[in-house]
Design a protein around this motif. Structure first.
Motif, PDB file in Angstrom:
ATOM      1  N   ASP A  85      42.156  35.613  91.774  1.00  0.00           N
ATOM      2  CA  ASP A  85      43.482  36.491  92.054  1.00  0.00           C
ATOM      3  C   ASP A  85      44.767  36.356  91.279  1.00  0.00           C
ATOM      4  O   ASP A  85      45.394  35.399  91.485  1.00  0.00           O
ATOM      5  N   PRO A  89      51.801  40.120  94.529  1.00  0.00           N
ATOM      6  CA  PRO A  89      51.855  41.119  95.771  1.00  0.00           C
ATOM      7  C   PRO A  89      52.516  42.311  95.332  1.00  0.00           C
ATOM      8  O   PRO A  89      53.634  42.204  94.191  1.00  0.00           O
ATOM      9  N   LEU A 117      54.225  47.703 101.183  1.00  0.00           N
ATOM     10  CA  LEU A 117      53.904  46.488 100.841  1.00  0.00           C
ATOM     11  C   LEU A 117      52.498  46.130 100.866  1.00  0.00           C
ATOM     12  O   LEU A 117      51.763  46.492 101.803  1.00  0.00           O
ATOM     13  N   SER A 118      51.857  45.272  99.753  1.00  0.00           N
ATOM     14  CA  SER A 118      50.623  44.962  99.822  1.00  0.00           C
ATOM     15  C   SER A 118      50.031  44.590 101.212  1.00  0.00           C
ATOM     16  O   SER A 118      50.687  43.352 101.599  1.00  0.00           O
ATOM     17  N   ASP A 119      48.645  44.780 101.620  1.00  0.00           N
ATOM     18  CA  ASP A 119      48.455  44.139 102.803  1.00  0.00           C
ATOM     19  C   ASP A 119      47.646  42.656 102.414  1.00  0.00           C
ATOM     20  O   ASP A 119      47.370  42.285 101.574  1.00  0.00           O
ATOM     21  N   ASP A 121      49.419  39.759 102.651  1.00  0.00           N
ATOM     22  CA  ASP A 121      50.350  39.123 101.792  1.00  0.00           C
ATOM     23  C   ASP A 121      51.341  38.687 102.631  1.00  0.00           C
ATOM     24  O   ASP A 121      51.660  39.211 103.732  1.00  0.00           O
ATOM     25  N   TYR A 122      52.011  37.355 102.466  1.00  0.00           N
ATOM     26  CA  TYR A 122      53.474  36.836 103.246  1.00  0.00           C
ATOM     27  C   TYR A 122      54.632  37.477 102.433  1.00  0.00           C
ATOM     28  O   TYR A 122      54.551  37.592 101.272  1.00  0.00           O
ATOM     29  N   TRP A 123      55.222  38.121 103.490  1.00  0.00           N
ATOM     30  CA  TRP A 123      56.611  38.823 103.032  1.00  0.00           C
ATOM     31  C   TRP A 123      57.913  38.149 103.680  1.00  0.00           C
ATOM     32  O   TRP A 123      57.709  37.817 104.985  1.00  0.00           O
ATOM     33  N   THR A 142      51.596  38.778 108.460  1.00  0.00           N
ATOM     34  CA  THR A 142      50.834  40.013 108.641  1.00  0.00           C
ATOM     35  C   THR A 142      51.407  41.174 109.200  1.00  0.00           C
ATOM     36  O   THR A 142      52.620  41.060 109.579  1.00  0.00           O
ATOM     37  N   GLY A 171      57.388  38.321  98.084  1.00  0.00           N
ATOM     38  CA  GLY A 171      55.974  38.310  98.232  1.00  0.00           C
ATOM     39  C   GLY A 171      55.194  36.966  97.881  1.00  0.00           C
ATOM     40  O   GLY A 171      55.393  36.645  96.910  1.00  0.00           O
ATOM     41  N   ARG A 172      54.317  36.594  98.678  1.00  0.00           N
ATOM     42  CA  ARG A 172      53.309  35.682  98.262  1.00  0.00           C
ATOM     43  C   ARG A 172      52.003  35.987  98.670  1.00  0.00           C
ATOM     44  O   ARG A 172      51.619  36.217 100.023  1.00  0.00           O
ATOM     45  N   ASP A 173      50.846  35.733  97.829  1.00  0.00           N
ATOM     46  CA  ASP A 173      49.593  36.254  98.462  1.00  0.00           C
ATOM     47  C   ASP A 173      48.974  34.793  98.481  1.00  0.00           C
ATOM     48  O   ASP A 173      49.372  33.669  98.224  1.00  0.00           O
TER      49      ASP A 173
END
Length: 177
Positions: A85, A89, A117-119, A121-123, A142, A171-173
């Motif tokens: 990956d 995000p 926001l992309s699912d 991921d931490y926001w 989440t 954001g952080r994945d």
């Protein structure tokens, strides 16, 4: 390392080191010496590139370790799955209007921030004043909301002064992007 289509995309090799400078004395000494194992590293680090040096696409990969001796005896590890990956995000933001007046008169008392926001991921989001101080902040591990309504209040519940404010989102994945 094998991609989802079953193709080998990255290989790491360890080979026996052979001394080609043999004298008769060294030949007989090696002939009766105990065979040494091939030196293997304790770990292998993969940076997501293929054998040709190009970055591979995000996706699922399988890691397999195999070894073969001079008699063609082969050993193969169990398959280990890994997800590559490299994509950060994604956030797409919008405002219902740029000016609002949270004075309780029923006219533009709050502003709505839409967030796609992309699912998974931490926001973390912040509203900051022009001096860079955090006025309000939110965090989602989440299920981030599609809309965030700000009523012009800080984290203490007090109406903030008139002025310009910035909405920042981080954001952080799971891969740390």
């Amino acid at each position: 390392i094998i991609n989802g289509d079953g193709n080998i995309v990255k290989t790491f090799y360890g080979k026996e080191e052979r001394d080609v400078r043999l004298t008769a004395k060294r030949f007989f000494k090696k002939l009766f010496a105990k065979k040494e194992a091939v030196k293997m590293p304790s770990s292998i680090t993969w940076n997501g590139t293929a054998d040709n040096g190009n970055m591979l696409p995000d996706g699922k990969y399988r890691i397999i370790l195999s070894s073969k001796d001079e008699l063609n005896n082969t050993g193969v590890s169990t398959t280990n799955a890994v997800v590559l990956d490299n994509t950060a995000p994604i956030a797409d933001l919008g405002l219902d209007h740029e000016i609002f007046s949270p004075n309780g008169d029923g006219n533009k008392d709050e502003i709505t921030i839409t967030q796609n926001l992309s699912d998974g991921d931490y926001w973390k989001t912040e509203i900051r004043d022009m001096d860079g101080r955090i006025i309000s902040d939110w965090e989602w591990k989440t299920n981030s909301p599609k809309e965030l309504k700000w009523d012009g209040k800080d984290n203490k519940g007090e109406i903030v002064d008139d002025g310009s404010y910035d909405y920042l989102i981080y954001g952080r994945d799971k891969a740390g992007n």
